[in-house]
Design a protein around this motif. Structure first.
Motif, mmCIF file in Angstrom:
data_model
loop_
_atom_site.group_PDB
_atom_site.id
_atom_site.type_symbol
_atom_site.label_atom_id
_atom_site.label_comp_id
_atom_site.label_asym_id
_atom_site.label_seq_id
_atom_site.Cartn_x
_atom_site.Cartn_y
_atom_site.Cartn_z
ATOM 1 N N ILE A 20 45.558 48.728 50.624
ATOM 2 C CA ILE A 20 46.466 49.672 49.957
ATOM 3 C C ILE A 20 47.920 49.287 50.245
ATOM 4 N N VAL A 21 48.217 48.913 51.478
ATOM 5 C CA VAL A 21 49.581 48.473 51.816
ATOM 6 C C VAL A 21 49.931 47.208 51.044
ATOM 7 N N LEU A 22 49.011 46.242 51.009
ATOM 8 C CA LEU A 22 49.279 44.992 50.278
ATOM 9 C C LEU A 22 49.471 45.237 48.785
ATOM 10 N N ASP A 23 48.774 46.228 48.252
ATOM 11 C CA ASP A 23 48.932 46.553 46.839
ATOM 12 C C ASP A 23 50.311 47.139 46.547
ATOM 13 N N LYS A 24 50.910 47.784 47.536
ATOM 14 C CA LYS A 24 52.233 48.388 47.364
ATOM 15 C C LYS A 24 53.362 47.365 47.541
ATOM 16 N N ILE A 25 53.004 46.119 47.849
ATOM 17 C CA ILE A 25 53.992 45.051 47.988
ATOM 18 C C ILE A 25 53.647 43.953 46.976
ATOM 19 N N SER A 37 49.178 40.700 43.417
ATOM 20 C CA SER A 37 49.260 41.180 44.797
ATOM 21 C C SER A 37 48.061 40.646 45.574
ATOM 22 N N LEU A 38 48.033 40.991 46.841
ATOM 23 C CA LEU A 38 46.947 40.540 47.718
ATOM 24 C C LEU A 38 45.892 41.616 47.954
ATOM 25 N N VAL A 39 45.793 42.594 47.068
ATOM 26 C CA VAL A 39 44.869 43.708 47.253
ATOM 27 C C VAL A 39 43.411 43.233 47.337
ATOM 28 N N MET A 40 43.078 42.129 46.684
ATOM 29 C CA MET A 40 41.681 41.656 46.702
ATOM 30 C C MET A 40 41.314 40.982 48.020
ATOM 31 N N LEU A 41 42.294 40.485 48.760
ATOM 32 C CA LEU A 41 42.005 39.727 49.985
ATOM 33 C C LEU A 41 41.209 40.536 51.015
ATOM 34 N N PRO A 42 41.611 41.751 51.374
ATOM 35 C CA PRO A 42 40.800 42.512 52.342
ATOM 36 C C PRO A 42 39.399 42.839 51.830
ATOM 37 N N ILE A 43 39.265 43.081 50.535
ATOM 38 C CA ILE A 43 37.938 43.355 49.972
ATOM 39 C C ILE A 43 37.058 42.116 50.130
ATOM 40 N N LEU A 44 37.608 40.956 49.810
ATOM 41 C CA LEU A 44 36.843 39.711 49.939
ATOM 42 C C LEU A 44 36.514 39.405 51.394
ATOM 43 N N LEU A 45 37.419 39.721 52.299
ATOM 44 C CA LEU A 45 37.139 39.499 53.723
ATOM 45 C C LEU A 45 35.975 40.376 54.195
ATOM 46 N N VAL A 46 35.983 41.647 53.808
ATOM 47 C CA VAL A 46 34.865 42.539 54.164
ATOM 48 C C VAL A 46 33.572 42.008 53.551
ATOM 49 N N ALA A 47 33.638 41.619 52.285
ATOM 50 C CA ALA A 47 32.447 41.143 51.574
ATOM 51 C C ALA A 47 31.890 39.866 52.203
ATOM 52 N N ALA A 58 33.670 48.781 49.932
ATOM 53 C CA ALA A 58 35.093 48.636 50.268
ATOM 54 C C ALA A 58 35.939 48.625 48.999
ATOM 55 N N GLY A 59 35.512 47.877 48.000
ATOM 56 C CA GLY A 59 36.254 47.821 46.738
ATOM 57 C C GLY A 59 36.321 49.170 46.056
ATOM 58 N N LEU A 60 35.217 49.896 46.061
ATOM 59 C CA LEU A 60 35.183 51.225 45.450
ATOM 60 C C LEU A 60 36.137 52.181 46.162
ATOM 61 N N ILE A 61 36.102 52.161 47.478
ATOM 62 C CA ILE A 61 37.002 53.013 48.266
ATOM 63 C C ILE A 61 38.455 52.658 47.971
ATOM 64 N N ILE A 62 38.763 51.371 47.964
ATOM 65 C CA ILE A 62 40.137 50.922 47.720
ATOM 66 C C ILE A 62 40.581 51.290 46.313
ATOM 67 N N SER A 157 46.555 36.111 41.005
ATOM 68 C CA SER A 157 46.028 36.864 42.148
ATOM 69 C C SER A 157 44.779 36.194 42.713
ATOM 70 N N ILE A 158 43.909 35.714 41.839
ATOM 71 C CA ILE A 158 42.688 35.027 42.282
ATOM 72 C C ILE A 158 43.034 33.753 43.027
ATOM 73 N N VAL A 159 43.948 32.958 42.466
ATOM 74 C CA VAL A 159 44.362 31.695 43.100
ATOM 75 C C VAL A 159 44.998 31.978 44.459
ATOM 76 N N LEU A 160 45.849 32.981 44.518
ATOM 77 C CA LEU A 160 46.516 33.334 45.772
ATOM 78 C C LEU A 160 45.510 33.778 46.830
ATOM 79 N N CYS A 161 44.574 34.649 46.453
ATOM 80 C CA CYS A 161 43.568 35.123 47.411
ATOM 81 C C CYS A 161 42.643 34.002 47.862
ATOM 82 N N ALA A 162 42.234 33.145 46.931
ATOM 83 C CA ALA A 162 41.369 32.014 47.296
ATOM 84 C C ALA A 162 42.096 31.089 48.268
#
Length: 178
Positions: A20-25, A37-47, A58-62, A157-162
């Motif tokens: 949520i913080v990363l999504d706000k930046i 943004s980097l909002v997908m990064l924490p979801i992918l880390l949990v996954a 995690a994705g649903l909650i976020i 966003s995908i390229v950045l998170c990967a």
């Protein structure tokens, strides 16, 4: 509740807060919604650490928390596509988790990013076609407009998170083990 369950729930909550913080930046924001943004990064880390089930949770909650912190509500179906399906879909990148933890390869990180980001793109694309057709310029098919609009911020966003997943893996490979 066992110690391991509490640890996983705490980890999920911390990663959701980080997302949520990363999504706000955002690095770049689109005029009708969406951002790089980097909002997908924490979801992918949990996954990748815990598998697709917890990744989807995690994705649903976020996605739902994001809705409450400034999301756009048109109707229940739009919310489902833009926030539920799109962000829960990112957690499907956890389908690569078991193979990755058994035999770590960078290609699994890239596959997880592509699958998760592709699911998010699909949810946003469908919402664009169904609910935001009025934004399409005259003469351009709605599906093409929705695809190009959503891909314009999702692909970076995908390229950045990967890329960041690879950097994290190279720096701390043990982080991806439970």
């Amino acid at each position: 509740m066992s110690r391991s369950s509490i640890k996983v729930i705490t980890e999920l909550a911390v990663f959701a807060a980080i997302a949520i913080v990363l999504d706000k930046i955002p690095l770049f924001t689109m005029p009708q919604g969406g951002s790089v943004s980097l909002v997908m990064l924490p979801i992918l880390l949990v996954a990748l650490r815990h598998g697709w089930r917890l990744g989807v949770l995690a994705g649903l909650i976020i996605g739902l928390v994001q809705l409450f912190f400034g999301g756009y509500f048109l109707n229940v179906f739009q919310v489902f596509l833009d926030y539920g399906l799109a962000y829960a879909g990112v957690g499907l990148g956890g389908a690569f988790a078991q193979a990755f933890t058994r035999k770590p390869k960078i290609s699994y990180l890239l596959g997880a990013s592509l699958l998760g980001g592709g699911c998010r793109l699909l949810g946003s694309f469908l919402a664009g076609v169904i609910f935001y057709a009025d934004y399409a310029p005259k003469g351009i098919p709605v599906w093409l407009y929705s695809l190009t609009y959503n891909a314009s911020y999702m692909i970076p966003s995908i390229v950045l998170c990967a890329s960041l997943l690879v950097v994290i893996y190279k720096a701390r490979p043990e982080f991806f083990r439970k």
